[in-house]
Design a protein around this motif. Structure first.
Motif, mmCIF file in Angstrom:
data_model
loop_
_atom_site.group_PDB
_atom_site.id
_atom_site.type_symbol
_atom_site.label_atom_id
_atom_site.label_comp_id
_atom_site.label_asym_id
_atom_site.label_seq_id
_atom_site.Cartn_x
_atom_site.Cartn_y
_atom_site.Cartn_z
ATOM 1 N N TRP A 151 -5.927 13.101 20.758
ATOM 2 C CA TRP A 151 -5.260 12.127 21.686
ATOM 3 C C TRP A 151 -5.882 11.529 22.861
ATOM 4 C CZ3 TRP A 151 -1.671 9.996 19.131
ATOM 5 C CH2 TRP A 151 -0.810 10.570 18.110
ATOM 6 N N GLN A 152 -6.969 12.339 23.365
ATOM 7 C CA GLN A 152 -7.653 11.741 24.491
ATOM 8 C C GLN A 152 -8.524 10.477 24.200
ATOM 9 O OE1 GLN A 152 -10.864 14.202 25.985
ATOM 10 N NE2 GLN A 152 -10.014 15.718 25.150
ATOM 11 N N LYS A 153 -8.902 10.527 22.783
ATOM 12 C CA LYS A 153 -9.869 9.481 22.442
ATOM 13 C C LYS A 153 -8.905 8.310 21.748
ATOM 14 C CE LYS A 153 -13.619 12.651 22.004
ATOM 15 N NZ LYS A 153 -14.941 12.954 21.385
ATOM 16 N N ALA A 154 -7.743 8.290 21.849
ATOM 17 C CA ALA A 154 -6.998 7.286 21.074
ATOM 18 C C ALA A 154 -6.562 6.027 22.055
ATOM 19 C CB ALA A 154 -5.453 8.032 20.684
ATOM 20 N N ILE A 155 -6.679 4.906 21.570
ATOM 21 C CA ILE A 155 -6.339 3.727 22.361
ATOM 22 C C ILE A 155 -4.999 2.811 21.509
ATOM 23 C CG2 ILE A 155 -8.681 3.611 23.399
ATOM 24 C CD1 ILE A 155 -9.325 1.231 21.600
ATOM 25 N N GLY A 156 -4.562 1.985 22.130
ATOM 26 C CA GLY A 156 -3.563 1.075 21.608
ATOM 27 C C GLY A 156 -4.208 0.208 20.517
ATOM 28 N N VAL A 157 -3.242 -0.165 19.371
ATOM 29 C CA VAL A 157 -3.627 -1.128 18.739
ATOM 30 C C VAL A 157 -3.957 -2.580 18.898
ATOM 31 C CG1 VAL A 157 -1.429 -1.677 17.629
ATOM 32 C CG2 VAL A 157 -3.219 -1.794 15.945
ATOM 33 N N VAL A 233 5.878 -9.513 15.466
ATOM 34 C CA VAL A 233 4.947 -8.560 15.443
ATOM 35 C C VAL A 233 4.917 -7.857 16.774
ATOM 36 C CG1 VAL A 233 2.566 -7.646 15.418
ATOM 37 C CG2 VAL A 233 3.365 -9.276 13.662
ATOM 38 N N PHE A 234 4.927 -8.672 17.946
ATOM 39 C CA PHE A 234 5.075 -8.182 19.304
ATOM 40 C C PHE A 234 6.287 -7.229 19.682
ATOM 41 C CE2 PHE A 234 6.076 -8.641 23.809
ATOM 42 C CZ PHE A 234 4.870 -8.075 24.436
ATOM 43 N N LEU A 235 7.443 -7.789 19.013
ATOM 44 C CA LEU A 235 8.592 -7.269 19.410
ATOM 45 C C LEU A 235 8.880 -5.869 18.644
ATOM 46 C CD1 LEU A 235 11.183 -10.025 19.470
ATOM 47 C CD2 LEU A 235 10.386 -8.958 21.370
ATOM 48 N N VAL A 236 8.312 -6.090 17.448
ATOM 49 C CA VAL A 236 8.217 -4.720 16.622
ATOM 50 C C VAL A 236 7.474 -3.716 17.404
ATOM 51 C CG1 VAL A 236 7.585 -3.713 14.415
ATOM 52 C CG2 VAL A 236 8.848 -5.672 14.347
ATOM 53 N N GLY A 237 5.997 -4.111 17.829
ATOM 54 C CA GLY A 237 5.200 -3.324 18.386
ATOM 55 C C GLY A 237 5.830 -2.814 19.825
ATOM 56 N N ALA A 238 6.530 -3.425 20.342
ATOM 57 C CA ALA A 238 7.098 -3.008 21.566
ATOM 58 C C ALA A 238 8.264 -1.963 21.427
ATOM 59 C CB ALA A 238 7.812 -4.262 22.249
ATOM 60 N N GLY A 239 9.108 -2.275 20.355
ATOM 61 C CA GLY A 239 10.220 -1.344 19.954
ATOM 62 C C GLY A 239 9.334 0.070 19.597
ATOM 63 N N LEU A 240 8.480 -0.023 18.663
ATOM 64 C CA LEU A 240 7.833 1.391 18.335
ATOM 65 C C LEU A 240 7.294 2.020 19.523
ATOM 66 C CD1 LEU A 240 5.782 0.208 14.999
ATOM 67 C CD2 LEU A 240 7.960 1.561 15.156
ATOM 68 N N ASN A 241 6.440 1.325 20.377
ATOM 69 C CA ASN A 241 6.032 1.945 21.558
ATOM 70 C C ASN A 241 7.246 2.575 22.382
ATOM 71 O OD1 ASN A 241 3.371 1.398 21.412
ATOM 72 N ND2 ASN A 241 3.419 -0.724 22.672
ATOM 73 N N ILE A 242 8.321 1.951 22.517
ATOM 74 C CA ILE A 242 9.477 2.395 23.206
ATOM 75 C C ILE A 242 10.011 3.823 22.566
ATOM 76 C CG2 ILE A 242 12.017 2.377 23.904
ATOM 77 C CD1 ILE A 242 11.034 -0.581 24.532
ATOM 78 N N VAL A 247 10.214 9.986 22.026
ATOM 79 C CA VAL A 247 9.879 11.196 21.118
ATOM 80 C C VAL A 247 8.694 11.940 22.062
ATOM 81 C CG1 VAL A 247 8.375 11.860 19.256
ATOM 82 C CG2 VAL A 247 9.868 10.008 18.903
ATOM 83 N N MET A 248 7.878 11.314 22.684
ATOM 84 C CA MET A 248 7.052 12.473 23.457
ATOM 85 C C MET A 248 7.690 12.954 24.429
ATOM 86 S SD MET A 248 3.896 12.207 21.744
ATOM 87 C CE MET A 248 3.024 12.702 23.245
ATOM 88 N N THR A 249 8.618 12.202 25.447
ATOM 89 C CA THR A 249 9.411 12.947 26.305
ATOM 90 C C THR A 249 10.959 13.413 26.156
ATOM 91 O OG1 THR A 249 10.262 10.605 26.793
ATOM 92 C CG2 THR A 249 8.169 11.166 27.764
ATOM 93 N N GLU A 250 11.040 13.251 24.931
ATOM 94 C CA GLU A 250 12.671 13.909 24.523
ATOM 95 C C GLU A 250 12.954 15.303 25.197
ATOM 96 O OE1 GLU A 250 15.360 14.351 20.565
ATOM 97 O OE2 GLU A 250 13.372 14.227 20.321
ATOM 98 N N SER A 251 11.808 16.208 25.147
ATOM 99 C CA SER A 251 11.913 17.664 25.425
ATOM 100 C C SER A 251 12.358 17.893 26.931
ATOM 101 C CB SER A 251 10.542 18.349 25.193
ATOM 102 O OG SER A 251 9.556 17.980 25.961
ATOM 103 N N VAL A 252 11.932 16.704 27.722
ATOM 104 C CA VAL A 252 12.066 16.950 29.460
ATOM 105 C C VAL A 252 13.209 16.297 29.822
ATOM 106 C CG1 VAL A 252 9.489 17.074 29.681
ATOM 107 C CG2 VAL A 252 11.089 14.622 29.896
ATOM 108 N N PHE A 253 14.090 15.580 28.760
ATOM 109 C CA PHE A 253 15.599 14.912 29.286
ATOM 110 C C PHE A 253 16.496 15.862 29.514
ATOM 111 C CE2 PHE A 253 14.989 10.694 26.508
ATOM 112 C CZ PHE A 253 13.899 10.402 27.388
ATOM 113 N N PRO A 254 16.653 16.943 29.099
ATOM 114 C CA PRO A 254 17.669 17.989 29.440
ATOM 115 C C PRO A 254 17.423 18.612 30.987
ATOM 116 C CG PRO A 254 17.037 18.662 27.223
ATOM 117 C CD PRO A 254 16.096 17.354 27.566
#
Length: 393
Positions: A151-157, A233-242, A247-254
Motif C-alpha cells: 500500500w505504501q507504493k500505491a498512488i491514485g488513478v 467519471v469524476f463523480l463516480v471516482g469521487a464516490g468510490l474514494n468516499i 471502509v478504511m475508517t469504519e472500525s474507529v467510528f464506535p
C-alpha cells in the motif's frame, strides 16, 4: 508545496509580506522533515536571481537574507537540538561531514544508491536504457497505480489518467515549466533517492496541479460528450474514494462516537498494546526496554531502544561470539528488559532472527533473561545480570 507556491507568488507580486510568508513556509517545511530543507535552498536561489535581475545586487542580497532569516528562525531550534543531542544539526544525514552520533546504515544525501555500481560524478547523472529497463517495474507510475508492491507504493488513478493530457492542453510557459519540473524531480527522485513513491510527495503535489489543469480543460471542453463523460467519471471516482475512505475508517467510528472505549479498541487492534500497558504500570520509570522484532513502541512510556531494526538498531548480533559478550553490550546500554515478538513473520526474517529457534538467542535467554509477562504474540523479559543473581541468591 506551499513553500514553493509562496515563492512563485512573490515572483509574480513582490512584497516584503509575501517574501516573509515564503520564508516562514520554507522553515515549516524544513522543520517537518529534512528533505524539506530543499525548499529554502531552491527558494533562496530563486529569490536572489529574480531580485538581482530586477533591483540589482544589493536588493538581491537583502531579499535573500530576509527570506533565509524567516526560514531559519523557525527551523533553527530543531537544528540546535539535534546538534546538542547528536553532534549533527541534520542527524542522521551527512554524518560523514559532521561526525555525529553513529547511526546504523545511516542514509546518505545524493547517495546514488539506485544508479549503476561504479558510476561517479557526472557519469552517475546519465540514465542509460539498460538502467531504465531494469528499474522500470519499480519506478513505473502505471505499476504504482495498478500493481503496487504494498500500500505504501500505491498512488491514485488520477495521475496516470490525467497527467498525459497536459501534452494536449499545455499552452503557456507556466505549463511547460511545470511539466519540466515534475519530470526533473521524478528522475532525480528515482535515480538518487528511492523508487518508492512515498519519498516523493512533493512530486505528487505538483502532479496534482497538472491534473487540475487537465481536469479544468476537460470540464470546459467545447465537445459536449467529452464534458459529460468526464464529469460522470469524476463523480463516480469521487464516490468510490468516499466509499473507500469509509471502509478504511469504519472500525474507529464506535470509538469516535463513544460506543467503544479507547482502551478496548487498542487492545483489540494493536498487538503489543497489552504488553506495553503492563510495562507502563509494573516496570520502574528508570527501565530501559530493548525491542526485538518490534518497531512500534509508540504506546510504551518507558525508554526503549530498537535493538535490531536494520536502520536504527543499536545491536548487531553477529558482532558477538558468546552470550557473555552480548550481555556486556546490554550492560553498556543500561538495558533492563527485553520485549520480544514470539513469531517473526516470514517477510521480516531477512532482517530479524527467529529468536526462539535461534541457538545463540536461546542460550542467552536461558542464562540471563526471566519472563515477567507474556501473551499469544509477545514476551517481556527481565534481564538478570550476574551481580543481581548473586544478590538474589
Amino acid at each position: 508545496f506551499m513553500a514553493f507556491w509562496a515563492v512563485c507568488r512573490w515572483v509574480g507580486r513582490p512584497s516584503l509580506q509575501a517574501l516573509i510568508l515564503a520564508g516562514v513556509l520554507a522553515g515549516l517545511a524544513a522543520g517537518t522533515k529534512h528533505p524539506g530543507a530543499v525548499t529554502f535552498v531552491i527558494g533562496a536561489g530563486a529569490v536572489f536571481v529574480v531580485s538581482t535581475r530586477v533591483n540589482g545586487w544589493t536588493k538581491g542580497v537583502i531579499d535573500t537574507v530576509v527570506y533565509l532569516s524567516a526560514a531559519l528562525l523557525l527551523v533553527a531550534p530543531w537544528y540546535v537540538r539535534s546538534y546538542l543531542a547528536a553532534g549533527n544539526p541534520i542527524w542522521p544525514l551527512a554524518n560523514d561531514l559532521f561526525g555525529g552520533l553513529p547511526f546504523n546504515q545511516a542514509p546518505k544525501v545524493i547517495s546514488n544508491s539506485s544508479a549503476t555500481p561504479g558510476q561517479q560524478g557526472f557519469e552517475a547523472l546519465v540514465i542509460s536504457v539498460d538502467w531504465l529497463t531494469r528499474k522500470w517495474p519499480a519506478m513505473s507510475p502505471w505499476n504504482w497505480t495498478f500493481n503496487p508492491s504494498g500500500w505504501q507504493k500505491a498512488i491514485g488513478v488520477y495521475f496516470v489518467a490525467l497527467v498525459p493530457g497536459i501534452l494536449l492542453y499545455a499552452r503557456s510557459k507556466r505549463h511547460f515549466l511545470l511539466i519540466g519540473s515534475c519530470a526533473a524531480y521524478y528522475l532525480l527522485l528515482i535515480r538518487f533517492l528511492h523508487t518508492n513513491p512515498r519519498y516523493g510527495l512533493v512530486l505528487f503535489a505538483f502532479l496534482a496541479v497538472v491534473c487540475g489543469v487537465v481536469a479544468e480543460r476537460l470540464r470546459t471542453s467545447g465537445m459536449r460528450l467529452t464534458r459529460v463523460v468526464f464529469m460522470c467519471v469524476f463523480l463516480v471516482g469521487a464516490g468510490l474514494n468516499i466509499t473507500w475512505a469509509y471502509v478504511m475508517t469504519e472500525s474507529v467510528f464506535p470509538v469516535a462516537l463513544g460506543g467503544e472505549s479507547r482502551e478496548g479498541y487498542l487492545t483489540k487492534n494493536v498487538s503489543n498494546y497489552r504488553m506495553f500497558q503492563y510495562a507502563n504500570s509494573h516496570l520502574p520509570e528508570s527501565s530501559v526496554i530493548l525491542l526485538q522484532g518490534i518497531v512500534k513502541g509508540y504506546y510504551c512510556d518507558r525508554q526503549y531502544l530498537w535493538g535490531d531494526h536494520p536502520y536504527t538498531g543499536v545491536i548487531d548480533y553477529d558482532d558477538y561470539d558468546s552470550p557473555e559478550q552480548l550481555l556486556k553490550r546490554f550492560d553498556e546500554l543500561d538495558i533492563t528488559h527485553v520485549a520480544r515478538m514470539i513469531r517473526i513473520p516470514k517477510f521480516r526474517l531477512a532482517f530479524y532472527p527467529q529468536y526462539f529457534m535461534d541457538e545463540f538467542h536461546e542460550a542467552f535467554r536461558s542464562r540471563y533473561m526471566k519472563p515477567v509477562y507474556w501473551d499469544e504474540s509477545y514476551v517481556l523479559f527481565e534481564v538478570n545480570y550476574p551481580e543481581q543473581q548473586a544478590a538474589t541468591n
